[in-house]
Design a protein around this motif. Sequence first.
Motif, short mmCIF file in Angstrom:
data_model
loop_
_atom_site.label_atom_id
_atom_site.label_comp_id
_atom_site.label_asym_id
_atom_site.label_seq_id
_atom_site.Cartn_x
_atom_site.Cartn_y
_atom_site.Cartn_z
N ARG A 21 0.86 -1.29 0.03
CA ARG A 21 -0.09 0.05 0.21
C ARG A 21 0.94 1.18 0.03
NH1 ARG A 21 -4.41 1.10 3.84
NH2 ARG A 21 -4.74 2.63 2.26
N TYR A 22 0.83 1.97 -0.98
CA TYR A 22 1.71 3.25 -1.40
C TYR A 22 0.88 4.33 -1.59
CZ TYR A 22 6.17 5.43 -2.20
OH TYR A 22 7.11 6.31 -2.42
N ILE A 26 9.55 0.73 -7.67
CA ILE A 26 8.74 0.08 -7.37
C ILE A 26 8.51 -0.96 -8.57
CG2 ILE A 26 6.10 -0.34 -6.89
CD1 ILE A 26 6.17 2.08 -5.20
N PRO A 59 1.97 -2.32 -6.46
CA PRO A 59 1.42 -1.10 -5.58
C PRO A 59 -0.02 -1.27 -5.21
CG PRO A 59 2.11 -0.23 -7.74
CD PRO A 59 2.46 -1.67 -7.49
N LEU A 116 -2.11 1.72 -4.93
CA LEU A 116 -1.78 3.16 -5.01
C LEU A 116 -2.79 4.03 -4.46
CD1 LEU A 116 0.66 4.51 -6.14
CD2 LEU A 116 -0.45 5.27 -8.12
#
Length: 448
Positions: free
Chosen positions: A93-94, A120, A127, A129
Amino acid sequence: MAAKKKGFLDIIKKEIGEAGYDGDQFGGAGGHDGRGLPTEMPSNFMFATGIECSYPTIKKGKIRRDQLRECGHYDRYKEDLGLVKELGLKVLRYGLPYYDIHKGPGKFDWEFADAAMGEIKRLGITPILDLMHFGVPDWVENFQNPELPMHFAEYAEEVAKRYPWVRYYTPVNEIYVTAKASGKDGIWNEQLKSDKGFVTAMKHATAASIIGTQQIAKHRNDCIIVQSESAEYTHELYATPSPEVSLENELRFLSLDLLYANPPSATVGMYLLDNGMTRQEYDWFMAGQPPGYQIMGNDYYGRNERIRLPDGSIQISMDVLGWYEITKDYYVRYKKPVMHTETNVFESELASDWLNKQWISILRMRRDGVPVLGFTWYSLTDQIDWDTQLAEQNNKVNECGLYDLDRKPRPVAAAYKRILDEFGQITVVPHAEMLEISDRPARLKVEI
C-alpha cells in the motif's frame, strides 16, 4: 482360521509403497500445503505492508503533517522499498503526496513520484496506489470545498495515464475518518466541530472517490479498487443506550453506504438531509456503484473499538469484538470481497502477539467462507505522533513498524516472515484454487 481380507489401502501400499502415489509431488494428499514465500501469481493471497503517508494540516491550515517526510521516506525510499522486497512481500500500500504533486489545475510535479514508482516497478512490487490520504493541496483548501471532487478527478486521471502498469488503487483512504477528523472532531484540515461540517466533508470525499475511480477506469478498465475504511465500534455500559452512540455506530457505515449505493437507515437518511445533503445529492449517490473490481478493505486497530462508561468517559477496549466480528458486520452489509488493509499496535513488545491474533481472525473468516483476499501490517516503519492523531507536534515515535526509523527490524518483522513462510502460497480466494484475478475489463455486475 480364515486369513484377514486385505483392504484397498493395503493393496495400494503393497503396489506403490509408503512414499505416496504419482502426482503427490504436484500437490496431492501428501504434496504442497501452501508453505513458502508468495509467488507472483495473481491467485496468491495478498500479503502486504504499507508506507505511512498521511498529510493533513493542523493549526488552522498553517502546519502540514507529512509522514513521508517526518519518517524519512523521501530520503530513504530506495532503502524502504528494498526492505519490502527483502521481507518477501509482493504487495505494498503506497501513497504519493497528492498535496505536493498537484500544484494547481493542470499543473503537476512528478519528480519524486517518478523516482519512487520507477523503483517499485523495477523491484517487481505490486502497489496498491493510495491517491488521497487525509489531506488536499493548499490551493484546494479543505474538504468543505465543493470543487474537490473534480480537482481530485483530474489528478486521478493523470496518475492513471502516467503509470499505466498500475492496476490496484485506493482512491481516498478512510473516508469516514477523514470526514470525522476534519468536519466533526476539529482535529485536521478545516477543523470544524459540527454535524454539517462532517456531512459536507463526507459527501465531497466520497464523490471524489467515485469520480476519481471513473477517471482511472477510462485508462485502466480492469482496475481493482481497494477501499480502505476504518472498522469502528463503540460499546456502551448503559442500561439504556444513548441516541448519540447509536447514531455513531450507524454513521460508521456511511462512507461505504454512499460509495456502494446502499440505502442507509431512515435515521441516517434524516440526519443527512438535516445537515446539508440535498435530495438530489442523495439520489446521485444511490444511482449505482463506481466502476472497477471492488474490494472492501477494513482497517482495524484495537483503539478503533471503544467502551463508553456510565460516567461518559471513553475506554479503549482493544479487541472485545475484534476484526473478525466487526468486519463480518461490514461483509454481511455489502457482500464485497474483504481485505484487512491496516493494523498495528504502538507497543513494539506487543506487536507479534497482535499480528498473530489478526492472522487467526483472517483464517477463521476464510474458513467461514468469506473471501478475505489480503492482509496488511501498517506500516513498514515506525510512525510519528499518531498517539495524538497528528494533532500535536511532539515528535514522539510510535513503535508500530516492521522496522524502526533507523530501518532496523523489530520483532514483528520476524513474526510476519514466519507467517509468510507458512502461508505465503495460499490462494487469494479460500477454497477456490481455480479462481484468480483475471485480466478482463471490469463491467456491470447484475445481482440476482
